[in-house]
Each structure stands twice: as C-alpha cells, then as structure tokens.
Scaffold this motif. Structure first.
Motif, PDB file in Angstrom:
ATOM      1  N   GLY A 241      -3.460  13.271 -28.784  1.00 42.23           N
ATOM      2  CA  GLY A 241      -2.689  13.858 -27.694  1.00 42.23           C
ATOM      3  C   GLY A 241      -1.196  13.791 -27.968  1.00 42.23           C
ATOM      4  N   THR A 242      -0.480  14.681 -27.296  1.00 40.41           N
ATOM      5  CA  THR A 242       0.969  14.567 -27.349  1.00 40.41           C
ATOM      6  C   THR A 242       1.342  13.766 -26.125  1.00 40.41           C
ATOM      7  OG1 THR A 242       1.099  16.532 -26.022  1.00 40.41           O
ATOM      8  CG2 THR A 242       1.247  16.841 -28.388  1.00 40.41           C
ATOM      9  N   GLY A 243       2.064  12.720 -26.285  1.00 40.05           N
ATOM     10  CA  GLY A 243       2.358  11.847 -25.147  1.00 40.05           C
ATOM     11  C   GLY A 243       3.085  12.565 -24.025  1.00 40.05           C
ATOM     12  N   HIS A 244       3.282  11.850 -22.960  1.00 40.52           N
ATOM     13  CA  HIS A 244       3.918  12.440 -21.787  1.00 40.52           C
ATOM     14  C   HIS A 244       4.562  11.304 -21.012  1.00 40.52           C
ATOM     15  CE1 HIS A 244       4.301  15.236 -18.388  1.00 40.52           C
ATOM     16  NE2 HIS A 244       3.941  14.212 -17.626  1.00 40.52           N
ATOM     17  N   VAL A 245       5.720  11.588 -20.429  1.00 42.30           N
ATOM     18  CA  VAL A 245       6.380  10.550 -19.636  1.00 42.30           C
ATOM     19  C   VAL A 245       6.587  11.068 -18.218  1.00 42.30           C
ATOM     20  CG1 VAL A 245       8.416   9.090 -19.352  1.00 42.30           C
ATOM     21  CG2 VAL A 245       7.572   9.618 -21.650  1.00 42.30           C
ATOM     22  N   ALA A 246       6.112  10.313 -17.230  1.00 35.71           N
ATOM     23  CA  ALA A 246       6.363  10.652 -15.828  1.00 35.71           C
ATOM     24  C   ALA A 246       7.364   9.649 -15.277  1.00 35.71           C
ATOM     25  CB  ALA A 246       5.066  10.610 -15.031  1.00 35.71           C
ATOM     26  N   LEU A 247       8.487  10.166 -14.788  1.00 39.06           N
ATOM     27  CA  LEU A 247       9.451   9.309 -14.082  1.00 39.06           C
ATOM     28  C   LEU A 247       8.983   9.234 -12.638  1.00 39.06           C
ATOM     29  CD1 LEU A 247      11.104   9.697 -16.605  1.00 39.06           C
ATOM     30  CD2 LEU A 247      13.095  10.145 -15.213  1.00 39.06           C
ATOM     31  N   VAL A 248       8.530   8.066 -12.245  1.00 36.44           N
ATOM     32  CA  VAL A 248       7.837   7.950 -10.970  1.00 36.44           C
ATOM     33  C   VAL A 248       8.620   7.063 -10.004  1.00 36.44           C
ATOM     34  CG1 VAL A 248       5.733   7.118  -9.859  1.00 36.44           C
ATOM     35  CG2 VAL A 248       5.590   8.309 -12.047  1.00 36.44           C
ATOM     36  N   GLY A 249       8.801   7.555  -8.794  1.00 36.61           N
ATOM     37  CA  GLY A 249       9.451   6.762  -7.756  1.00 36.61           C
ATOM     38  C   GLY A 249       8.454   5.765  -7.182  1.00 36.61           C
ATOM     39  N   ALA A 250       8.812   4.488  -7.202  1.00 36.75           N
ATOM     40  CA  ALA A 250       7.910   3.438  -6.712  1.00 36.75           C
ATOM     41  C   ALA A 250       8.118   3.188  -5.231  1.00 36.75           C
ATOM     42  CB  ALA A 250       8.137   2.155  -7.491  1.00 36.75           C
ATOM     43  N   GLY A 251       9.139   3.828  -4.637  1.00 37.18           N
ATOM     44  CA  GLY A 251       9.445   3.551  -3.235  1.00 37.18           C
ATOM     45  C   GLY A 251      10.202   2.238  -3.116  1.00 37.18           C
ATOM     46  N   PRO A 252      10.478   1.829  -1.866  1.00 38.06           N
ATOM     47  CA  PRO A 252      11.381   0.696  -1.634  1.00 38.06           C
ATOM     48  C   PRO A 252      10.739  -0.663  -1.857  1.00 38.06           C
ATOM     49  CG  PRO A 252      10.601   1.599   0.431  1.00 38.06           C
ATOM     50  CD  PRO A 252      10.092   2.519  -0.633  1.00 38.06           C
ATOM     51  N   GLY A 253       9.441  -0.716  -2.083  1.00 36.02           N
ATOM     52  CA  GLY A 253       8.850  -2.025  -2.354  1.00 36.02           C
ATOM     53  C   GLY A 253       7.489  -2.235  -1.713  1.00 36.02           C
ATOM     54  N   ALA A 254       7.287  -1.680  -0.512  1.00 33.10           N
ATOM     55  CA  ALA A 254       5.969  -1.809   0.130  1.00 33.10           C
ATOM     56  C   ALA A 254       4.989  -0.938  -0.643  1.00 33.10           C
ATOM     57  CB  ALA A 254       6.047  -1.356   1.584  1.00 33.10           C
ATOM     58  N   GLU A 255       3.826  -1.500  -0.998  1.00 32.08           N
ATOM     59  CA  GLU A 255       2.947  -0.721  -1.882  1.00 32.08           C
ATOM     60  C   GLU A 255       2.349   0.501  -1.186  1.00 32.08           C
ATOM     61  OE1 GLU A 255       2.529  -3.935  -1.154  1.00 32.08           O
ATOM     62  OE2 GLU A 255       0.414  -4.526  -1.070  1.00 32.08           O
ATOM     63  N   ASP A 256       2.273   0.465   0.158  1.00 29.71           N
ATOM     64  CA  ASP A 256       1.716   1.645   0.821  1.00 29.71           C
ATOM     65  C   ASP A 256       2.783   2.714   1.080  1.00 29.71           C
ATOM     66  OD1 ASP A 256       2.915   0.090   2.720  1.00 29.71           O
ATOM     67  OD2 ASP A 256       1.333   0.299   4.218  1.00 29.71           O
ATOM     68  N   LEU A 257       3.970   2.521   0.549  1.00 36.66           N
ATOM     69  CA  LEU A 257       4.955   3.609   0.563  1.00 36.66           C
ATOM     70  C   LEU A 257       5.012   4.322  -0.782  1.00 36.66           C
ATOM     71  CD1 LEU A 257       7.854   2.220   2.768  1.00 36.66           C
ATOM     72  CD2 LEU A 257       6.286   4.092   3.272  1.00 36.66           C
TER      73      LEU A 257
END
Ligand code: SAH
Length: 474
Positions: A220-236
């Motif tokens: 495969g050719t790799g892929h990078v996703a820049l992902v927002g994790a939100g402010p800290g609460a995992e359900d956000l």
C-alpha cells in the motif's frame, strides 16, 4: 484453568434466501415489523392475512410483496424457505408452527421463543456484509444497543467496499501468490486508499487505487490523517476520528491528548508520543514532519492525533505541506476546538445578538511586540476573544488590551481542563486576569474575554481575583 466458554443454544448461520419465498402469517404490526426486516434481503415475501391492517397493505403495495388475503391454511406455507407466525394469537401461531414443522420448514413464532426453530437477529446491514446480533431471548433492548454500537463502528460505504472486493478477488488470486502477499493486498485494500476513496463517494478513484495496489504487489501507499482529538473528553471525539483510529497502523500524538482518547484507537496500533514532557524536550516540528513522511513511505496508515481541532494552533500547515511535498496522501478530520469546549462548560454564548458578532481565536503571543495586532482593535470593538495557550500570557494580554482601550471591567472567564471531570472555571474582570498566575493551574487553560462572557452561567465559577472583603458596616 480458564472457565470454559458457555455453549450457544442457537448457532448463527447466514441462510441463502435470494429467489426463495419467505412466508409471514399475520396481518398486524408484528407481521409488518418482520416483513420490514426480511425486506432487507432479496427473499420473495408472501404475507398471509385474511384481513391485513391498512399499514401492512400499504407497505405491501409499495414494496411489491405478495399478499394472500385469505384465511390461513397449511398450503400457504408450501415451498417456503422460512416461515414466521406473527398473528399475535397463541392458538393460531401454534397451528402455523405445527404445519411448518410437518413440512420440515424452519419456523419462528414472534415473541414465543419456546416455539421457535430459529431466532431473528438484530441486523447491521452493509450488504453484502451483515452483522447479526443474537441474544437467545435475553432481550431486544440489549440487541438494539449492541446493534447501534456496531453500526457506528462500520463505515456506511463498507457494503460497496465488500462488493468491490468480490470483483477484484479473481484477479488478486491470479496475480498474487497465496499467503502474505494476498493478505497484505486485502489489508491495504480494506483500510487504505481504496476504502477511503469509496467512503468519499469516489468509486473511480477506488478502482484506480485497487488496480494500482495489485500492480504494486499489494504494497500500500501510506496515508496520513490529521485528526482532531477534541478537548480531552473521549466522547467528544468524532465518529470519523474514532473510525480512522481503529484503522490506523500508527498513532502519532501530542502530550495534550489524554490516554483515554488514545485508547479509543486500535489496540495493536503503534503509538508514538511526540509531545512535550517534563524534563524532556518535545520532538522538533521538522522531526515530526520527517517521521510522518517516513511512516507513510513504509506503507503505514498514520493517524496524527492533535488536541482540539488540528487546524487551530496545531502547526498542521507545516505537516500538510511536508506531506504534499513528499507526495504522501493526507486528509484532515476536524475536532472540537478548546474554545468551544470551554464555552460549553461555561454556558457562554461566543456570539450574542446585539452584543458580540465577531469571534477571535488568538494565542496572545503576538501581543509582546511594539505594534498591537489587529485583533486587539477587534476586542475593543466588541469581539469575543478566545485566548489559546493563555495560561502564561494572560497577564500581559490583559495589560496590553487595557492599554489598547478595552475597559478593565470587561468580563473574563477562564477554564482549565475544559470538558474534563477535573476542570476548573474562573470568572472575573479583565483587570483581574494577572491573578491567574497565582492559581497554580497545571492543565491547559482557555481564556475568554468580552461582553458576551457576562451572559454565561458563571455561578459555578470561582472568582479570578481573591474576593475583596466586604466593607465593614459603620
Ligand atoms: N488545536 C488545539 C489547540 C492547540 S494549542 C485546539 O483546537 O483546541 C494548545 C492550547 O489549547 C492550550 O494551551 C490551551 O490554551 C488550549 N487547550 C487545549 N485543550 C484545552 C482544554 N481541555 N481546556 C482548556 N484549554 C485547552
């Protein structure tokens, strides 16, 4: 010795029904519910009801299901692959069950598990992929709960991906040797560019990438996703962020992203912490860019997890540019930025009719120069200002804004650890902001300044400045 796994009393199988008749006896709600479930398959439905209720009749007319409008008799079951007794009357259902068994046709009596040869599952349908959930009668509520969770985990495009896989299977078996090469191909197919193109609704690109992958021998050719994790609460975390984290080979994260959020990712994904830690230098931005490019060139699927939204004070620009320059495909997944989380914790309207119609996101770091930045003028003009990385610069932000003409009484609110259980809220006036330094805040801090702050529900906030003693009564 580990306890043996309990045995299933009902063994799940997938039954081929295409082109075959499935008969449902009953004319009411239960019959309609079963008919709707069965209509997710390509079985031919036969509904036996002397007096079908209008909803059932309308549904049948709409979907083309056959209605036998006659009193039930055993002959109606002939040739059926499956039979459902859904009349709601015990004696009538008992009769249907006996007739079906005499004809050696498996039968299900709705809500009478003791009469059932088989149970119907709660279904997650991504045809041709299906996930069937059975509880052996422990309860439809439990099954529906599990169903909802599984449904969220699986991309809506999974079905078309599986269909495409079926088309490529003969070619893959011709071209790639059995074993590692094929496994590598399918892994890249189901998690890589092909899957992503289909998820984005781009079928031609998905085919191109599936073919290119075949030519490259499954690498495969790799892929990078820049992902927002939100402010800290995992359900956000967004559902898309979680999905990508479940598909990632590597998760590269900052120190600000809590362990609980990272734990939402695939358990066996490699994790790389590039954040600042006490007594240790953070990885330089250049080294992070090199790391991302290197991982992608190895064919890895990378999630670059950043606190809040990746495009807000996240140095995403440099990482995106480095990836583009290296020819690595990338995408961005937005996240809940800290200003929004802090505003939510405070019940603070960031824009407020007639009070504030401009919203400024700033770091305040540009206030140290001789020239005031534009946003200071916006603040004086009534904008709501959200100050990122505000903990250390809060004092100087306040004095420069007051110098620029913003009233010292302008309302200010501060949130440490927004969205987390251990958050702290403070409220006060602009002139009190320097007092923040004495509060011993160790977590990330968001400061919000402006008249709109006065509209927040600040009853749970501590005062920013030490409370002044009330004047003693004369
Ligand atoms: N990209 C991030 C911001 C990164 S800059 C986002 O969109 O939120 C880091 C700053 O964000 C911290 O210094 C702090 O000001 C703010 N921040 C991040 N998480 C926070 C939280 N849970 N509570 C308060 N402020 C937070």
């Amino acid at each position: 010795m580990p306890a043996p796994t309990p045995k299933l009393n009902a063994f799940p199988v997938f039954m081929r029904v295409t082109g075959r008749v499935v008969t449902i006896v009953g004319g009411g709600e239960e019959a309609l519910a079963k008919a709707r479930l069965l209509a997710q398959s390509s079985a031919r439905l036969r509904l036996v009801a002397a007096a079908p209720e209008p909803a059932l009749a309308a549904w049948a007319a709409e979907t083309g299901a056959q209605i036998v409008a006659a009193p039930y008799e055993a002959g109606h079951l002939h040739g059926s692959a499956l039979v459902f007794a859904a009349t709601g009357e015990a004696a009538a259902e008992r009769r249907v069950v006996d007739d079906a068994r005499a004809l050696a046709i498996p039968v299900n009596a709705v809500d009478r598990p003791e009469l059932c040869d088989f149970y119907t599952p709660a279904l997650v349908n991504r045809a041709p992929v299906a996930v069937a959930i059975g509880t052996e009668g422990a309860g439809p509520v439990l099954a529906q709960m599990i169903r909802a969770r599984v449904d969220r985990m699986l991309a809506p495009s999974l079905g078309s991906l599986a269909a495409l896989a079926a088309q490529y299977r003969p070619a893959v078996e011709r071209v790639l040797p059995k074993g590692l090469a094929r496994r590598r191909y399918w892994k890249a197919f189901f998690t890589g560019e092909t899957a992503h193109a289909l998820a984005a609704g781009d079928a031609p690109r998905a085919r191109r990438s599936a073919s290119a992958l075949l030519q490259a021998g499954g690498r495969g050719t790799g892929h990078v996703a820049l992902v927002g994790a939100g402010p800290g609460a995992e359900d956000l975390l967004t559902l898309r962020a979680q999905r990508l984290m479940m598909e990632a080979d590597v998760i590269v994260h900052d120190a600000l992203v809590p362990e609980a959020v990272i734990a939402m990712g695939r358990r066996d994904a490699e994790r790389i912490d590039v954040g600042k830690r006490k007594g240790r230098h953070s990885t330089s931005q250049q080294a992070i860019c090199d790391l991302l490019v290197g991982l992608a060139r190895d064919g890895r699927r990378v999630v670059r997890l950043k606190a809040g939204d990746p495009l807000v004070f996240g140095r995403a620009g440099e990482e995106l540019a480095a990836l583009a320059e290296a020819g690595v495909s990338s995408e961005v997944v937005p996240g809940v930025t800290a200003a929004f989380a802090a505003a939510a914790d405070l019940g603070l309207p960031l824009t407020l009719r007639g009070v504030a119609s401009t919203l400024v996101f700033t770091t305040g770091h540009d206030l140290s120069g001789a020239v005031l930045p534009d946003w200071a003028r916006l603040a004086v003009g009534g904008a709501t200002v959200a100050v990122y990385m505000g903990g250390s610069v809060a004092g100087s932000v306040a004095s420069r804004l007051i110098e620029a003409g913003l009233g010292p009484d302008t309302p200010v609110a501060v949130v440490e650890n927004a969205s987390l259980a251990e958050r702290r809220l403070f409220a006060g006036r602009l002139a009190d902001l320097p007092a923040l330094a004495g509060r011993g805040l160790a977590g990330p801090v968001m400061t919000v300044i402006g008249q709109a702050v006065a509209a927040a529900a600040l009853d749970r906030a501590e005062p920013l400045a030490e409370p002044r003693l009330p004047a003693r009564a004369a």
